[in-house]
Enzyme design. Structure first.
Site, short mmCIF file in Angstrom:
data_model
loop_
_atom_site.label_atom_id
_atom_site.label_comp_id
_atom_site.label_asym_id
_atom_site.label_seq_id
_atom_site.Cartn_x
_atom_site.Cartn_y
_atom_site.Cartn_z
N ASP A 1 58.38 28.54 29.36
CA ASP A 1 57.11 28.66 28.64
C ASP A 1 57.41 29.04 27.19
O ASP A 1 58.58 29.16 26.80
CB ASP A 1 56.19 29.65 29.34
CG ASP A 1 56.77 31.05 29.40
OD1 ASP A 1 57.84 31.29 28.80
OD2 ASP A 1 56.17 31.91 30.05
N SER A 2 56.39 29.21 26.41
CA SER A 2 56.61 29.43 24.97
C SER A 2 56.70 30.90 24.61
O SER A 2 57.05 31.25 23.50
CB SER A 2 55.45 28.82 24.18
OG SER A 2 54.26 29.58 24.44
N GLY A 3 56.36 31.77 25.55
CA GLY A 3 56.26 33.19 25.25
C GLY A 3 54.86 33.59 24.83
O GLY A 3 54.54 34.78 24.76
N GLY A 4 54.04 32.60 24.55
CA GLY A 4 52.69 32.88 24.07
C GLY A 4 51.88 33.73 25.03
O GLY A 4 51.33 34.76 24.66
N PHE A 5 51.85 33.30 26.28
CA PHE A 5 51.02 34.02 27.26
C PHE A 5 51.43 35.49 27.36
O PHE A 5 50.59 36.39 27.41
CB PHE A 5 51.14 33.34 28.63
CG PHE A 5 50.27 33.98 29.68
CD1 PHE A 5 48.91 33.71 29.75
CD2 PHE A 5 50.80 34.90 30.58
CE1 PHE A 5 48.10 34.31 30.70
CE2 PHE A 5 50.00 35.51 31.54
CZ PHE A 5 48.65 35.20 31.60
N CYS B 1 55.82 26.56 60.47
CA CYS B 1 56.48 26.61 59.16
C CYS B 1 57.97 26.29 59.31
O CYS B 1 58.61 26.68 60.29
CB CYS B 1 56.28 27.99 58.54
SG CYS B 1 57.10 28.16 56.95
N GLN C 1 44.25 23.70 24.81
CA GLN C 1 43.37 24.86 24.90
C GLN C 1 41.94 24.38 24.66
O GLN C 1 41.70 23.17 24.66
CB GLN C 1 43.80 25.92 23.87
CG GLN C 1 45.13 26.59 24.18
CD GLN C 1 45.04 27.61 25.32
OE1 GLN C 1 43.96 27.94 25.80
NE2 GLN C 1 46.21 28.08 25.78
N CYS D 1 60.76 31.73 59.11
CA CYS D 1 60.10 31.33 60.35
C CYS D 1 61.05 30.63 61.32
O CYS D 1 61.00 30.87 62.52
CB CYS D 1 58.90 30.44 60.03
SG CYS D 1 57.57 31.37 59.20
N GLY E 1 45.09 28.44 29.05
CA GLY E 1 43.80 29.12 28.96
C GLY E 1 43.03 29.10 30.26
O GLY E 1 41.81 29.28 30.29
N HIS F 1 59.06 32.51 52.52
CA HIS F 1 57.98 31.87 53.27
C HIS F 1 56.86 31.39 52.34
O HIS F 1 56.39 30.24 52.45
CB HIS F 1 57.41 32.85 54.30
CG HIS F 1 56.19 32.33 54.99
ND1 HIS F 1 56.25 31.46 56.05
CD2 HIS F 1 54.87 32.51 54.72
CE1 HIS F 1 55.02 31.13 56.43
NE2 HIS F 1 54.17 31.75 55.63
N CYS G 1 60.30 27.21 56.99
CA CYS G 1 61.10 28.04 56.08
C CYS G 1 62.15 28.81 56.88
O CYS G 1 62.05 28.94 58.10
CB CYS G 1 60.22 29.00 55.28
SG CYS G 1 59.76 30.50 56.17
N ASP H 1 51.33 28.53 21.69
CA ASP H 1 49.88 28.38 21.57
C ASP H 1 49.20 29.73 21.56
O ASP H 1 49.82 30.74 21.88
CB ASP H 1 49.34 27.54 22.73
CG ASP H 1 49.56 28.21 24.08
OD1 ASP H 1 50.57 28.95 24.20
OD2 ASP H 1 48.77 28.01 25.00
N ASP I 1 52.78 26.29 38.23
CA ASP I 1 53.67 27.44 38.42
C ASP I 1 52.79 28.65 38.66
O ASP I 1 51.64 28.69 38.20
CB ASP I 1 54.52 27.72 37.19
CG ASP I 1 53.73 28.48 36.13
OD1 ASP I 1 52.88 27.86 35.47
OD2 ASP I 1 53.91 29.71 36.01
#
Lengths: 385, 385
Positions: A93-97, A304, A189, A309, A216, A336, A306, A147, A266
């Protein structure tokens, strides 16, 4: 090389797409859920376990890795793949969040965002150019434009100004971006306003990014509003580029937004839920700490596939581990939960391939929500038209 | 079946023994280091990782499992092996050490020990009979007698009384023990006094246990005192039964006590050290947090065959994980440290087989302590005669 998105099939009755993405570190199919490796590790999992849950790509956080251990250390290691020994694709990611959510107080200007390092209080400045520089050094396969990530609700006026700034920042980042091994996404955005989302999307598309993210969302809005925001963007995005919805991982949100044309997701939720003892199944989210699990020796979900399980770890054992604060508990539940979300995208891919997504969606809702039904008023029109 | 100890070779120049132990869950060679799975999990490791570090047997703590989740839950699960999905041998302690170290205040009487549950403050009573009953339900392969674990230093008078009580408790436990699937060990106490250790050993041997443990070490005494205590017991123990030194895991202590005739060891140290960022190598103990590791991209130990080292995780990466509080960091170091100790016992076995243990010991000390030399005055006489 840059990533290459190959659109394989558009579902007949919805806006959903089946595709695949080729990268320097292998090809994966979309829709796909990306586990989050904030600190260059998906919490509690080894890279072999990530392969085992069939993660096609993972996300790492630029903000965290910039502050610790620092992008220069990771560059010196040979990049993030080598640093963490993950030989699959990585998106940063950009670090913005994080600047907007973790690092308060902040001072937003045209230049960028001034904030205090949440680890040591140092004053720092993150700009569109700096974000690109850091992501370059991290050597991820897919980088994000810097952003402004605003909250919800936000006034039309504020959103409008913010979209303009996000576009100027996107342009500045793109102008300094010069990396053949990495792809750069623009971020849409515009809050809940269709004309702003449309405008932002169209302006970004003119700049011709390698893919597009929708930001956003997951900032406090209700589900119908989130879905609307997504549709306001996918409606104007080109079919030939990948679309990534950031920070969204509630199972129903994955289903609904795949129907609206999203390719990758994500979210930290599967590992965060695990640390709190929650686990996901076809029939909803459960809490392992529930007293009735104390002598339940069945596995979390007999359908499941995984490790947790298949190996047959019981609810009683995992409950004990979580109660005792043993990390194996969070690890077994994380495996899981991540596998659950990735398998959900596999099932969605299958339903897209068979043009049976509406039926899949209906059955999913029946199974997951049961008699209570959907916790929001659905808008099938957004999916169908 | 009961365990079967097979003495394969007595080292020519020392008191060391090469052997193997057959159990219901497989055979392992001795000397052997046992990782500790206090809460039915060896902290941060999966059972596959335990196999991978070549753990021949693990230890679980009766006290902790009695309080949480409770021995009845584990019995209902089908025993500890099934509960935690570990199909190798398990040894359980008696709970005595924890009652004396964790659960204060306490009230020691002939009946047993009254104490407060360290989790919820409930008043509880642990007796020799109760300890056997719990261990029976846990279904471990090897159970311990309930003993009084005293501190150091302790007066001759106190030790004498305590040894008498430990012997009466050992007898009471043995009298109620009636389990063909489990073996029961007696525990030698007696502080630092040779006549008391001798007396305790001989009395236990008369009762004919399936094996013998040495307790009352690692309670604050210096190393030469510990080694003396061990020799005061092994001198009088029968050759045909296994000898287990409880709670000891410093590498030099393993080397020295193997020379004095010990077969199995356990200690929480490899996982505890890992959580604090420490790792063990042939050349001593190091701290991964050291600033010089920040851009050291070599693995912990290029001669190590553990997953962490073979995969090539760098010191810089593991340092980052530990600094960031990521559990993968403690996991990678735990795997390394446990494998280090188990490999140490493998090397000791090889040296015993070749009757070259004194030379191995000398080289070990040179490598591990370097120019500083041993941190105590050695007594070769205890080993040789």
């Amino acid at each position: 090389m840059k990533i290459k998105y190959i659109l394989e099939h558009e579902e007949k009755n919805t806006k959903a797409r089946l595709g695949k993405i080729e990268t320097n570190y292998g090809t994966f199919e979309t829709p796909m859920f990306m586990p989050v490796g904030t600190e260059a590790t998906v919490k509690t999992l080894s890279v072999e376990e990530l392969k085992d849950v069939k993660a096609g790509i993972i996300l790492a956080n630029t903000y965290h890795l910039w502050l610790r251990p620092g992008e220069d250390i990771i560059a010196k290691a040979g990049g993030l793949h080598e640093f963490m020994k993950w030989d699959g694709p990585i998106l940063t990611d950009s670090g913005g969040f994080q600047v907007f959510s973790l690092a308060k107080p902040k001072d937003i200007s045209e230049e960028g965002v001034k904030f205090k390092n949440h680890l040591n209080g140092d004053n720092l400045l993150l700009t569109p150019e700096k974000s690109i520089e850091i992501q370059n050094k991290l050597d991820s396969d897919i980088a994000m434009s810097f952003d402004e990530c605003i909250g919800w609700p936000a006034s039309y006026e504020y959103c409008k100004q913010s979209v303009e700034r996000t576009l100027r920042w996107a342009k500045r980042g793109k102008d300094v971006f010069n990396n053949d091994r990495q792809s750069l996404f623009g971020i849409v955005q515009g809050g809940e306003y269709e004309d702003l989302r449309k405008y932002c999307t169209e302006e970004l598309v003119k700049m011709d990014f390698d893919g597009y993210s929708i930001g956003g969302t997951s900032v406090g809005e209700d589900k119908p509003t989130m879905y609307k925001m997504v549709r306001y963007a996918t409606k104007y995005l080109p079919q030939g580029k990948v679309r990534y919805l950031m920070g969204v991982g509630d199972p129903i949100d994955i289903v609904e937004n795949v129907c609206r044309g999203i390719d990758i997701f994500d979210c930290v939720s599967p590992t965060r839920l695990a640390r709190h003892g929650h686990y996901l199944t076809k029939f909803g989210k459960y809490n392992i700490k529930n007293a009735k699990n104390k002598d339940d020796f069945s596995c979390l979900d007999s359908n499941c596939d995984c490790y947790t399980c298949k190996k047959g770890y019981s609810k009683a054992y995992i409950r004990h581990l979580i109660n005792a604060g043993e990390t194996l508990g969070a690890r077994l539940l994380s495996i899981h939960n991540i596998r659950y979300l990735i398998r959900l995208t596999e099932e969605l891919r299958e339903a897209i391939k068979n043009d049976s997504l509406l039926a899949y969606r209906e059955q999913f809702i029946k199974d997951y929500y049961g008699d209570k039904g959907l916790p929001y008023k659905q808008n099938l029109d957004e999916i169908i038209n």
